[in-house]
Design a protein around this motif. Structure first.
Motif, PDB file in Angstrom:
ATOM      1  N   GLU A   1       1.113   4.104  -2.869  1.00  0.00           N
ATOM      2  CA  GLU A   1       0.862   5.517  -2.544  1.00  0.00           C
ATOM      3  C   GLU A   1       2.016   6.402  -3.015  1.00  0.00           C
TER       4      GLU A   1
ATOM      5  N   VAL B   1       0.850  -1.200   0.000  1.00  0.00           N
ATOM      6  CA  VAL B   1       0.000   0.000   0.000  1.00  0.00           C
ATOM      7  C   VAL B   1       0.888   1.254   0.000  1.00  0.00           C
TER       8      VAL B   1
ATOM      9  N   SER C   1       1.845   6.785  -6.773  1.00  0.00           N
ATOM     10  CA  SER C   1       0.745   7.670  -7.136  1.00  0.00           C
ATOM     11  C   SER C   1       1.082   9.129  -6.796  1.00  0.00           C
ATOM     12  N   ALA C   2       1.811   9.363  -5.679  1.00  0.00           N
ATOM     13  CA  ALA C   2       2.217  10.728  -5.303  1.00  0.00           C
ATOM     14  C   ALA C   2       3.221  11.288  -6.318  1.00  0.00           C
TER      15      ALA C   2
END
Lengths: 221, 221
Positions: free
Chosen positions: B213, B209, B216-217
């Motif tokens: 993240e 996860v 995606s950031a």
């Protein structure tokens, strides 16, 4: 000779006896509300389970927030033997049920929910199942006489809605027999009318099967 | 410090407590056998229900008559927290369970079946569910200590197999609490090993996860 007996005459005795047996196990004092379901497969699965457990009348709320109506796809096959009532809003549906004297039990996984095993089915009960993603609406929760959940012991946070409905209905039937003495409880006139309706449906079904067999026999020649 | 505590250290306290709670509700003395299912969706649905009801070990029989093996598609997501044992034949699977002291209860809609409510869950029990079309095999029926059915009250002759499994497991959990005093009953060493395994899985999940993240950031920049 009554009209009912007239229709029953066209059926083989075993089929008629089966219909009479099914009607004797039917009830309108236990019902299910499906609130804004988005998957028609789930609607169909719940209808099938309701039929199997003798629940004659089922309520489908479309919900104002529903982006599209896929409930139109409700299988004719499952609801042929049932009374499916459709509502535009939760308020209308639950208002009707309250006026008819139903206790509203809403499935809810949050706080304040009682385990399914604690519920009483001595009175008229409507079990409310919510949208697959959002669950039961705030309005339904606010109006509910009880919130309940099926105790979950694992990492999975919720059961599929059709599975939850089946577990709830199996329990409800059992509790109704214990608390009310029986599950099937249609008034005599209602039972008579339903038998007649089912005789007609069964005669039509037989006629369709006979026609299909005749067509198939002609093709084989 | 034990190795278990070592892995648990990498988890937030809530997650660790949740794992400990789930493991405390896990059992290997109630199990499910899925015999030659043809629809992988049903396999997945039953696995999800088993997980929700604390059944740690599940048996999947491929069956010699199965034309093709779609069970390979069993979702990694559902069986990640479970022990799914696969067998080539019913004989091997039931032979193993008998040797382990399990009573075999086979679902069967024909004659000689007892209602679900009559079954005892005081001992070790394996519930056998059969192929969606053919039902439980003759071999499983012959070896079964009991045949049972969920009472059906309508025209529908059978419930979907995942619904039947859920209704059966909900009843089994309740009866086990009544007859054995509790449902979760892993031996202390087994529970310790399972907690450790779940801590590792949860840490890996957290790492995945966090990585997703971060990716995606970076994309948003």
């Amino acid at each position: 000779m009554t009209r009912a007996a007239g229709q029953g005459e066209f059926l083989v005795p075993g089929r008629k006896a089966r219909i009479d047996e099914v009607v004797a196990s039917r009830t309108r004092t236990l019902t299910v509300v499906m609130e804004a379901f988005c998957d028609p497969q789930n609607v169909n699965a719940v209808l099938r389970t309701c039929e199997a457990f003798g629940v004659q009348e089922i309520h489908v709320v479309e919900g104002p927030m529903k982006p599209y109506d896929r409930n139109k796809k409700i299988s004719q096959n499952a609801d042929k033997w049932l009374d499916v009532r459709r509502w535009k809003t939760t308020a209308e549906c639950l208002g009707h049920l309250e006026a008819e004297g139903f206790q509203i039990y809403a499935t809810h996984l949050g706080e304040g929910s009682r385990p399914l095993a604690d519920l009483s089915f001595a009175g008229k009960v409507a079990l409310v199942f919510g949208n697959e993603n959002r669950g039961v609406s705030d309005e339904a929760l606010a109006r509910a006489d009880a919130r309940y959940a099926i105790p979950m012991l694992g990492f999975v946070q919720s059961l599929n809605v059709s599975v939850a409905a089946a577990v709830s209905l199996a329990r409800a039937v059992e509790r109704r027999v214990a608390e009310r003495g029986r599950h099937g409880d249609l008034a005599p006139e209602d039972a008579r009318a339903l038998r007649e309706r089912f005789y007609v449906l069964a005669v039509k079904q037989r006629a369709r099967v006979a026609k299909a067999e005749a067509v198939s026999a002609r093709r084989r020649r």
